[in-house]
Design a protein around this motif. Structure first.
Motif, mmCIF file in Angstrom:
data_model
loop_
_atom_site.group_PDB
_atom_site.id
_atom_site.type_symbol
_atom_site.label_atom_id
_atom_site.label_comp_id
_atom_site.label_asym_id
_atom_site.label_seq_id
_atom_site.Cartn_x
_atom_site.Cartn_y
_atom_site.Cartn_z
ATOM 1 N N LEU A 261 21.401 54.481 85.708
ATOM 2 C CA LEU A 261 20.988 55.286 86.788
ATOM 3 C C LEU A 261 21.862 55.568 88.331
ATOM 4 O O LEU A 261 22.491 56.329 88.742
ATOM 5 C CB LEU A 261 19.894 55.057 87.555
ATOM 6 N N LYS A 262 22.119 53.885 88.494
ATOM 7 C CA LYS A 262 23.271 53.590 89.573
ATOM 8 C C LYS A 262 24.363 54.444 89.353
ATOM 9 O O LYS A 262 25.143 55.247 90.750
ATOM 10 C CB LYS A 262 23.682 51.905 89.975
ATOM 11 N N HIS B 98 22.272 55.041 74.477
ATOM 12 C CA HIS B 98 21.573 55.254 73.264
ATOM 13 C C HIS B 98 20.347 56.005 73.354
ATOM 14 O O HIS B 98 19.053 55.479 72.859
ATOM 15 C CB HIS B 98 21.207 53.280 72.698
ATOM 16 N N GLY B 99 20.626 56.308 73.915
ATOM 17 C CA GLY B 99 19.082 57.740 74.494
ATOM 18 C C GLY B 99 18.207 56.774 75.005
ATOM 19 O O GLY B 99 16.805 56.958 75.306
ATOM 20 N N SER B 100 18.590 55.896 75.386
ATOM 21 C CA SER B 100 17.749 55.162 76.960
ATOM 22 C C SER B 100 17.156 55.902 77.852
ATOM 23 O O SER B 100 17.722 56.905 78.516
ATOM 24 C CB SER B 100 17.688 53.980 77.204
ATOM 25 N N HIS B 101 15.641 55.809 78.222
ATOM 26 C CA HIS B 101 15.370 56.740 79.662
ATOM 27 C C HIS B 101 16.684 56.928 80.815
ATOM 28 O O HIS B 101 16.509 57.823 81.532
ATOM 29 C CB HIS B 101 14.364 57.220 79.696
ATOM 30 N N ASN B 102 16.856 55.223 80.930
ATOM 31 C CA ASN B 102 17.629 55.151 82.096
ATOM 32 C C ASN B 102 18.644 55.571 81.834
ATOM 33 O O ASN B 102 19.850 55.282 83.111
ATOM 34 C CB ASN B 102 17.451 53.306 82.023
ATOM 35 N N GLY B 103 19.638 56.122 80.548
ATOM 36 C CA GLY B 103 21.003 56.436 80.585
ATOM 37 C C GLY B 103 21.265 58.081 81.054
ATOM 38 O O GLY B 103 22.866 58.111 81.255
ATOM 39 N N ASP C 55 10.951 61.494 73.545
ATOM 40 C CA ASP C 55 10.323 63.030 73.710
ATOM 41 C C ASP C 55 10.130 63.047 75.413
ATOM 42 O O ASP C 55 10.583 64.070 75.640
ATOM 43 C CB ASP C 55 8.227 62.181 74.299
ATOM 44 N N GLY C 56 11.546 62.256 75.850
ATOM 45 C CA GLY C 56 11.653 62.335 77.214
ATOM 46 C C GLY C 56 13.713 62.536 77.664
ATOM 47 O O GLY C 56 13.885 63.940 77.302
ATOM 48 N N THR C 57 14.220 61.438 76.983
ATOM 49 C CA THR C 57 15.590 62.222 77.085
ATOM 50 C C THR C 57 15.933 63.046 76.388
ATOM 51 O O THR C 57 16.691 63.744 76.488
ATOM 52 C CB THR C 57 16.183 60.880 77.148
ATOM 53 N N LEU C 58 15.811 62.525 75.283
ATOM 54 C CA LEU C 58 16.139 63.321 73.657
ATOM 55 C C LEU C 58 15.957 64.748 73.594
ATOM 56 O O LEU C 58 16.414 65.167 72.905
ATOM 57 C CB LEU C 58 16.335 62.727 72.321
#
Lengths: 393, 564
Positions: free
Chosen positions: A297-298, A319-324, A362-365
């Protein structure tokens, strides 16, 4: 006309992405330039499989004649760097005409960036603390994080020569065509493209902004002798019971809190390293493709401040992490409707079972779904195989 | 059972700086011998560590970060083996010396806080158990802090701009300051999770002032400061410069070398500090109190300069030293007893003013001069519009018959009946549930010793009632915010008469605006914990999804925390 092809390999938990870009030469012929991102996987769990690199790198070598035109090491995490050396050790070599490594990987980076050096030193201490913790008590999550960030550990720790992986990448291209890049780098003459254009959105030249305010480490900077000793195979020993007169519950709670703090520090190291990812925007015949490494995010906030453009293709970060993926900027990157009506694609290069929240299905992807775009997922192909995404020329 | 004593040598101030330019012999790392005294409790004693029942050193080896054996040994006296000494070694920065200095300074700070010249009672730590851990070598960081979750004070070390290592546990100011946080948390635990900037700042200000009191407690330092400042307290000196060594070792955020972390003497007003962060805001309240100390000292100095009964006129230095010794006692009572009168919940600077004035009036009804000056400072610095806003009532409708005071202290049932009966007087809104906190029994010295050598005392019952107000918050978080609030009633134990009713006032629009602004600043700085990582409960964050009030906002005050 040939298509531009993004080819993503299933290497477990890691990235290996080959982009083949057809370009018209000055004589009116077509020549394909090959751009390779990373090649590596995580040193833990089922996602760790060095054997996969042999076939993958052999396939890349077959397609490129053993030399890619541009190799990009996005950042110094093992799930992005270890594959080419692992393949070479198995007898499969790959070279590059140009190589870009993230700017902070420059051997002299921390002598010219004192702020970053200070923060890095603090995090090195935290990493050494973490190493001692896992020597004392097994902690799979922490051990995996240490290994992933082990470029900060002294040589020889963990029985790995961690820096060897990056050192190998420093040498796959000729020295005068090996560049440590950041957003401010003048790219002229540093890449093979004549028709396609490239732009770097990240990282920032001074990476200290990717680190937090810092925090405590359990050991002090001057105790290097002891710290080095602690990286040996034998774990140091401390009191196992509280001293006489000390509240046992408070004593153990305090130690637990110190260990939790170290875990937080390690998480910060990991995030900071992700944020040093090279983020490359490639424009070719009206298509705009964005390769985001593991930017978190930064880095996305900084990229937004510097100007983000809508893309037709996004290599989903981390890799599909919510923080990416920065949800608040998502419409900027991939508006609800394609601005020019072209189809859009997204790629996630990931693996199940290594992290609780990665990928964030369920979130990012779920953001990268029709009608906005087509999502391509390396998990849909066999280990070692690749998927293709084509862009018509 | 006789008292148990441990002798220790403690640094007068910082390890290297404070007395260097004073001309006092031995300027530099000056130490003085102190007796740490445990009252005759058969179940308490001094142990290796150092440790005793309520305070214990836990040391960690700097090279490995692992817990180590007690660094200091308690050496019993042959004649009285329950008493003894902790013997320092020749290395000022050895584990032994750092541990002894941290333990001794914490011990003395607690003793000062709980003595009859202050609260007049033992406090219970906010973390609910009996022993406060002191970690003198916690690791590498330019910081020190009190942390409720780990029941500890933690002192780190770092390499300063000069290249020398600074051990925060060797700074009397820093140790006393952090111990002040722990003690204030014991008395006013709701401040730990404040959402109001002034509330957060009160913690910092009180901790700074506790450090000042501990500095004043040193005869050597008093003499040194008076010598350096020509017998006046105004202007920068060792008392106004909190954490001198730390401040010199760490440049400010703008890169300019600073003298200390915060200067307590200043001319700020609530207007000039509008929007300031809690660390900075705290200096306003500190300055009000410091000015009061100045006033007390100046008055006592004038009196001390007069010829004594034998017609002998003391030297100015002797008069100043005597005056300052007395002033520190008066100031200690003034500040800390006000703290004990604070209502539960969020608080404003004006609430501190009200509580302080009420406590002083309860103990010294006739001595109004200091109170008038103190009130004037609040007006001058635009904290309140008029001094009348700082007045609190003594409604005798809250009085109880003398024979019911004990039951009000002992019985929850009686206490809740009392609060219910006086709902309207206490300001409890209709229909709002409330909590009566455990009552406090305090016995305080309220005057100078008489000819018989005995000082007058006053026993008080302090009753605190807490309830919640709610408001809408703005910012990206939005939603509802709980604003804890409350009232304090103080009764004279012997007569049951009401000495004071102090109500907090933090529900006004200006306080709501400040809470919104603090929340927005934290959001903008990314300083609010998210649920990405573990242990968010120990980090500054929102209390819950349904309450945008802050949790663990006290962490913003770590010695070099949010403000760097």
């Amino acid at each position: 006309m040939s298509d531009l092809v993004v080819r993503a390999y299933n290497v477990g938990f890691g990235d290996a992405i080959l982009v083949s870009v057809p370009e018209r030469t000055s004589r009116g012929k077509e020549k394909t330039r090959h751009l390779l991102f990373d090649v590596g996987n995580l040193l833990a769990g089922d996602g760790n499989d060095d054997a996969v690199f042999t076939g993958v790198v052999q396939d890349i070598a077959d397609r490129t004649g053993g030399t890619v035109d541009l190799y990009v090491m996005t950042h110094e995490h093992l799930d992005h760097v270890q594959g080419l050396l692992a393949a070479r050790r198995a007898g499969v070599d790959l070279a590059a005409k140009h190589a870009w490594l993230t700017g902070s990987a420059h051997p002299d980076y921390y002598t010219t960036h004192p702020d970053a050096k200070l923060k890095k030193r603090s995090l090195e201490l935290a990493l050494e603390d973490a190493h001692r913790i896992v020597q004392t008590a097994p902690d799979p999550w922490l051990e995996m994080m240490i290994r992933n960030n082990s470029t900060l550990l002294p040589p020889g720790a963990l029985g790995l020569k961690t820096s060897d992986y990056v050192d190998h990448l420093r040498k796959i291209a000729p020295p005068d065509q090996t560049h440590y890049v950041d957003r401010t780098t003048d790219l002229a003459g540093k890449h093979p493209f004549s028709e396609a254009t490239v732009r770097l959105l990240a990282p920032e030249e001074d990476t200290s902004s990717y680190y937090g305010r810092g925090g405590p480490t359990l050991t002090v900077a001057e105790a290097d002798a002891g710290a080095a000793a602690a990286t040996a195979s034998e774990a140091p020993v401390g009191l196992s019971v509280p001293p006489v007169g000390v509240d046992p519950g408070a004593f153990f709670d305090l130690q637990a809190a110190r260990r939790r703090n170290t875990r937080r520090q390690i998480m910060e190291i990991d995030q900071a390293n992700n944020n040093t990812s090279v983020v490359l925007e490639l424009e070719w015949r009206g298509w705009r493709l964005l390769f985001a490494g593991d930017a978190e995010l930064k880095s996305w906030k900084t990229m937004h401040a510097n100007g983000l453009e809508p893309a037709h293709f996004v290599k989903i970060s981390h890799h599909g992490s919510h923080n990416g993926t920065y949800d608040d900027l998502f419409d900027e990157l991939m508006p609800q409707q394609s601005p020019d009506g072209r189809e859009r694609h997204a790629l996630v290069s990931t693996h199940d079972g290594d992290w609780d929240s990665v990928p964030d299905a369920d979130g990012t992807l779920s953001l990268y779904r029709p009608p906005r775009c087509t999502l391509h997922d390396t998990r849909t192909v066999a280990r070692g195989a690749s998927l293709e995404i084509r862009f018509a020329g | 059972m006789a008292d148990v004593v441990a002798e220790v040598d403690l640094l007068v101030q910082d390890g290297s700086l404070a007395l260097a330019e004073t001309g006092v012999p031995g300027g530099g790392a000056v130490k003085e011998t102190k007796e740490l005294r445990l009252s005759g409790d058969v179940n308490d004693r001094f142990l290796d560590g150092p440790a005793c029942r309520r305070i214990a050193i836990v040391d960690f080896e700097p090279a490995t970060g692992l817990p180590s054996s007690p660094p200091a040994t308690f050496t019993p006296f042959t004649s009285n083996p329950r008493s003894g000494k902790y013997v320092a070694d020749g290395d000022e920065t050895s584990a032994t010396n750092i541990a002894i200095n941290a333990f001794g300074t914490v011990f003395q700070t607690v003793r000062m806080f709980e003595g009859r010249d202050a609260l007049g009672r033992r406090v219970d730590w906010a973390f609910g158990s009996e022993q406060l851990l002191v970690v003198p070598r916690a690791g590498e960081w330019a910081n020190a802090f009190y942390e409720r979750a780990t029941r500890s004070l933690q002192f780190f070390s770092f390499v300063g701009e000069s290249g020398a290592r600074v051990h925060t546990a060797l700074s009397r100011d820093i140790v006393a300051h952090e111990c002040g946080h722990a003690l204030l948390d014991a008395v006013a635990p709701s401040l730990y999770d404040s959402s109001t900037p002034q509330s957060v700042a009160i913690h910092e200000s009180v901790a700074d002032l506790v450090a000042v009191i501990m500095a004043l407690d040193s005869r050597r330092l008093r003499e040194a400061v008076l010598a350096r400042s020509d017998n006046v307290l105004a202007g920068a000196n060792a008392f106004t410069a909190i954490a001198e060594e730390f401040g010199m070792a760490r440049p400010g955020a703008d890169g300019i070398a600073r003298h200390a972390l915060r200067e307590l003497e200043n001319d700020e007003t609530l207007e000039t500090l509008s929007g300031a962060r809690p660390h900075i805001l705290s200096t306003l309240l500190s300055a009000i109190f410091y000015d009061t100390l100045n006033v007390v000292f100046a008055k006592l100095f004038q009196e001390a300069k007069l010829p004594d009964a034998n017609g002998v006129t003391p030297t100015p230095a002797a008069a100043a030293n005597k005056a300052l010794g007395t002033a520190q006692i008066v100031f200690r009572r003034f500040l800390l007893r006000g703290i004990d009168y604070l209502p539960p919940g969020e608080l404003s600077f004006a609430d501190v003013g009200r509580a302080t004035l009420a406590a002083d009036r309860a103990a010294r009804p006739a001595a109004s001069e200091v109170r008038e000056n103190f009130s004037h400072q609040f007006v001058k610095r635009l904290v309140v519009a008029t001094a009348q806003e700082l007045e609190s009532p003594q409604p005798q409708s809250l009085a109880v018959p003398p024979d019911q005071v004990s039951s009000l202290h002992d019985s929850d049932w009686a206490a809740y009946q009392y609060a219910t009966r006086h709902r309207s007087t206490l300001g409890l809104p209709d229909g709002v549930s409330f909590t009566v906190l455990p009552r406090v029994d305090s016995t305080k010295v309220i005057g100078a010793k008489g000819d018989d050598g005995v000082a007058p005392i006053q026993r008080e019952l302090i009753v605190k009632i807490a309830w919640n107000d709610t408001e809408d918050s703005t910012g990206t978080v939005g939603g509802m915010r709980v604003v804890p609030t409350g009232a304090t009633v103080v009764l004279k134990w012997d007569t049951g008469e009401c000495l004071a009713l102090v109500r907090s006032d933090v529900t006004g629009v200006e306080h709501r605006r400040d809470r919104d602004r603090l929340l927005a600043q934290l959001e903008e700085d990314g300083a609010l914990a998210t649920h990405d990582g573990a242990d968010v409960g120990e980090s500054v964050g929102l209390r819950s999804d349904g309450d945008s009030g802050l949790r663990a906002s006290h962490r913003l005050l770590h010695l070099a925390g949010w403000d760097g």
